[in-house]
Design an enzyme around this catalytic site. Structure first.
Site, PDB file in Angstrom:
ATOM      1  N   GLU A  39     -27.019 -59.189  19.484  1.00 47.55           N
ATOM      2  CA  GLU A  39     -27.722 -60.145  20.348  1.00 47.55           C
ATOM      3  C   GLU A  39     -29.191 -59.777  20.434  1.00 47.55           C
ATOM      4  OE1 GLU A  39     -27.565 -60.007  24.502  1.00 47.55           O
ATOM      5  OE2 GLU A  39     -27.378 -57.846  24.624  1.00 47.55           O
TER       6      GLU A  39
ATOM      7  N   TYR B  59     -25.823 -48.463  33.524  1.00 45.78           N
ATOM      8  CA  TYR B  59     -26.691 -48.416  34.701  1.00 45.78           C
ATOM      9  C   TYR B  59     -26.315 -47.385  35.748  1.00 45.78           C
ATOM     10  CZ  TYR B  59     -28.232 -52.834  32.803  1.00 45.78           C
ATOM     11  OH  TYR B  59     -28.720 -53.798  31.969  1.00 45.78           O
TER      12      TYR B  59
ATOM     13  N   SER C 150     -25.740 -57.478  30.374  1.00 47.49           N
ATOM     14  CA  SER C 150     -25.255 -56.242  31.012  1.00 47.49           C
ATOM     15  C   SER C 150     -23.755 -56.054  30.882  1.00 47.49           C
ATOM     16  CB  SER C 150     -25.638 -56.211  32.488  1.00 47.49           C
ATOM     17  OG  SER C 150     -27.024 -56.367  32.626  1.00 47.49           O
TER      18      SER C 150
ATOM     19  N   ASN D  91     -32.326 -59.560  23.179  1.00 54.03           N
ATOM     20  CA  ASN D  91     -32.728 -59.569  24.588  1.00 54.03           C
ATOM     21  C   ASN D  91     -34.210 -59.935  24.635  1.00 54.03           C
ATOM     22  OD1 ASN D  91     -30.234 -58.226  25.846  1.00 54.03           O
ATOM     23  ND2 ASN D  91     -30.763 -56.856  24.163  1.00 54.03           N
TER      24      ASN D  91
ATOM     25  N   ASP E 234     -29.942 -55.822  19.798  1.00 55.53           N
ATOM     26  CA  ASP E 234     -28.794 -54.910  19.830  1.00 55.53           C
ATOM     27  C   ASP E 234     -28.056 -55.016  18.505  1.00 55.53           C
ATOM     28  OD1 ASP E 234     -29.396 -54.138  22.373  1.00 55.53           O
ATOM     29  OD2 ASP E 234     -27.911 -55.405  23.354  1.00 55.53           O
TER      30      ASP E 234
ATOM     31  N   ARG F  15     -35.719 -57.121  22.231  1.00 55.54           N
ATOM     32  CA  ARG F  15     -34.941 -55.934  21.842  1.00 55.54           C
ATOM     33  C   ARG F  15     -33.636 -56.397  21.226  1.00 55.54           C
ATOM     34  NH1 ARG F  15     -32.336 -53.499  26.368  1.00 55.54           N
ATOM     35  NH2 ARG F  15     -30.479 -53.812  25.128  1.00 55.54           N
TER      36      ARG F  15
ATOM     37  N   GLY G 245     -34.999 -54.513  29.999  1.00 57.10           N
ATOM     38  CA  GLY G 245     -35.259 -53.686  31.173  1.00 57.10           C
ATOM     39  C   GLY G 245     -36.527 -52.862  31.011  1.00 57.10           C
TER      40      GLY G 245
ATOM     41  N   GLU H 176     -28.150 -60.006  37.223  1.00 54.54           N
ATOM     42  CA  GLU H 176     -28.878 -58.765  36.929  1.00 54.54           C
ATOM     43  C   GLU H 176     -30.047 -58.552  37.894  1.00 54.54           C
ATOM     44  OE1 GLU H 176     -29.004 -58.210  32.315  1.00 54.54           O
ATOM     45  OE2 GLU H 176     -28.784 -60.311  32.768  1.00 54.54           O
TER      46      GLU H 176
HETATM   47  N1  LIG Z   1     -18.578 -57.163  18.231  1.00 52.14           N
HETATM   48  C1  LIG Z   1     -18.672 -56.025  18.909  1.00 52.14           C
HETATM   49  N2  LIG Z   1     -18.109 -54.884  18.393  1.00 52.14           N
HETATM   50  C2  LIG Z   1     -18.164 -53.720  19.080  1.00 52.14           C
HETATM   51  N3  LIG Z   1     -18.756 -53.583  20.287  1.00 52.14           N
HETATM   52  C3  LIG Z   1     -19.313 -54.668  20.851  1.00 52.14           C
HETATM   53  C4  LIG Z   1     -19.306 -55.943  20.194  1.00 52.14           C
HETATM   54  N4  LIG Z   1     -19.926 -56.832  20.994  1.00 52.14           N
HETATM   55  C5  LIG Z   1     -20.316 -56.151  22.099  1.00 52.14           C
HETATM   56  N5  LIG Z   1     -19.954 -54.844  22.015  1.00 52.14           N
HETATM   57  C6  LIG Z   1     -20.211 -53.794  23.013  1.00 52.14           C
HETATM   58  O1  LIG Z   1     -20.535 -54.404  24.255  1.00 52.14           O
HETATM   59  C7  LIG Z   1     -21.893 -54.156  24.619  1.00 52.14           C
HETATM   60  C8  LIG Z   1     -22.529 -55.414  25.194  1.00 52.14           C
HETATM   61  O2  LIG Z   1     -22.489 -56.466  24.263  1.00 52.14           O
HETATM   62  P1  LIG Z   1     -23.756 -57.379  23.912  1.00 52.14           P
HETATM   63  O3  LIG Z   1     -23.322 -58.353  22.884  1.00 52.14           O
HETATM   64  O4  LIG Z   1     -24.923 -56.530  23.578  1.00 52.14           O
HETATM   65  O5  LIG Z   1     -23.973 -58.187  25.275  1.00 52.14           O
HETATM   66  P2  LIG Z   1     -24.725 -57.859  26.653  1.00 52.14           P
HETATM   67  O6  LIG Z   1     -25.528 -56.606  26.449  1.00 52.14           O
HETATM   68  O7  LIG Z   1     -25.562 -59.074  26.870  1.00 52.14           O
HETATM   69  O8  LIG Z   1     -23.649 -57.730  27.645  1.00 52.14           O
HETATM   70  C9  LIG Z   1     -22.565 -53.711  23.323  1.00 52.14           C
HETATM   71  O9  LIG Z   1     -23.673 -52.910  23.625  1.00 52.14           O
HETATM   72  C10 LIG Z   1     -21.421 -52.973  22.626  1.00 52.14           C
HETATM   73  O10 LIG Z   1     -21.253 -51.680  23.185  1.00 52.14           O
HETATM   74 MG   LIG Z   2     -26.612 -56.040  24.795  1.00 53.35          MG
END
Ligand SMILES: Nc1ncnc2c1ncn2[C@@H]1O[C@H](COP(=O)(O)OP(=O)(O)O)[C@@H](O)[C@H]1O
Ligand SMILES: [Mg+2]
Length: 315
Positions: A274, A220, A150, A276, A261, A259, A280, A22
């Protein structure tokens, strides 16, 4: 939170760039943070750990560090450990909370242990039984590396036969890989500021990506993702999601800022994805957007963060 007087911050180093996948986002965040600090009259300097040595950091006479690094070596406890050893107070979570939050599997272990709602998952090991994984989690499901950000290395798997390829792709980033139950519904993110009892959430942001696909491009590059803040959620649900974010932050031992999610399922139940710990900070980033909705300008947010820098050994 109080906006500190710029002069009281002393000599500030903004860490940005770094070695992670990143890097580019971090360079953008860090240069904006640096510019904001300087425009407020702070004696602020940039530092790129991928280009400069830690000896320069040690000898720079810095009173505090603002971490604008993302991912590995920036968000995972390593730079936090270096700053502890150098005795330079820094923004955000300490070594332990950073390392924990960087690992999506360990994060889920902590949350589940605390009874917080996070989607069911299976850690995939080489030779895993695809049929058993699909039977347990249902299809579609999400495969992602435990330690990357990301959306890199993440796949939405719709058929059992795609699981192996998804695992192989995730493995390129980190061989700790999880398969997670797919949550169909609105995507939310919630900034949290403070620490322990003083931790509090900023307004929830609702994210609407094209076809519900919030991937690297839609995060992004593209312009088609829509962000709503205020979120438009009913007040009670907004509050519930904020409370969940604060609890998830406290359970991980996070400090300074973070932050969470979150996804809402079709029954409007929130699920934690998750945390963060070094979000950003470009002018298009989510924490500044939410802060703005709470009446906190970008400059004030940066000053508040810089003012919260601390040594957090043991945290
Ligand atoms: N279990 C899930 N069900 C539905 N969408 C998911 C799931 N896990 C991740 N996503 C999608 O993928 C994106 C990134 O996943 P995330 O776990 O936030 O990891 P990162 O942001 O670190 O890549 C999320 O913002 C969501 O849009
Ligand atoms: Mg995320």
């Amino acid at each position: 939170m109080q906006r500190p007087e710029p002069k009281t911050l002393g000599k500030v180093v903004v860490l940005y760039g770094g070695h992670s996948a990143e890097r580019e986002v971090s360079l953008k965040s860090g240069s904006m943070v640096l510019k904001a600090l300087q425009s407020c009259g702070v004696d602020a300097h940039g530092f790129d750990p991928a280009r400069q040595s830690l000896a320069e950091l040690a000898g720079g006479g810095f009173d505090r560090a603002v971490i604008s690094l993302h991912g590995r070596f920036g968000e995972d406890g390593t730079i936090q450990g270096a700053l502890e050893l150098l005795r330079i107070p820094y923004t955000g979570s300490g070594v332990k909370a950073s390392a924990l939050s960087m690992d999506k599997i360990l994060t889920k272990v902590v949350w589940r242990n605390a009874g917080l709602n996070t989607p069911d998952y299976v850690q995939l090991q080489p030779g895993f039984d695809a049929q058993a994984v699909a039977a347990r989690l249902g299809l579609p499901l999400i495969v992602k590396p435990a330690q990357e950000g990301s959306t890199l290395g993440l796949t939405k798997v719709s058929e059992e036969a795609e699981l192996q390829a998804a695992f192989d792709k995730a493995c390129k980033y980190d061989c700790q890989v999880l398969a997670e139950k797919f949550i169909q519904g609105a995507e939310l993110t919630v900034p949290v500021l403070g620490e322990g009892d003083t931790a509090h959430a900023l307004p929830v942001i609702r994210i609407q990506a094209p076809q519900g696909n919030y991937d690297y491009h839609n995060k992004y590059i593209g312009n088609d993702t829509q962000y709503f803040c205020p979120s438009g959620l009913p007040e009670a649900l907004e509050h519930e999601v904020q409370q969940l974010a604060v609890q998830s932050y406290r359970q991980l031992g996070c400090a300074g800022w973070g932050r969470a999610d979150v996804m809402l399922d079709e029954a409007q139940r929130p699920w934690l994805l998750e945390m963060n710990t070094s979000p950003g900070m470009t002018d298009h980033s989510l924490v500044p957007m939410s802060a703005r909705a709470a009446g906190i300008s970008y400059e004030d947010l940066v000053l508040i963060l810089a003012g919260s820098a601390a040594l957090r050994a043991g945290g």
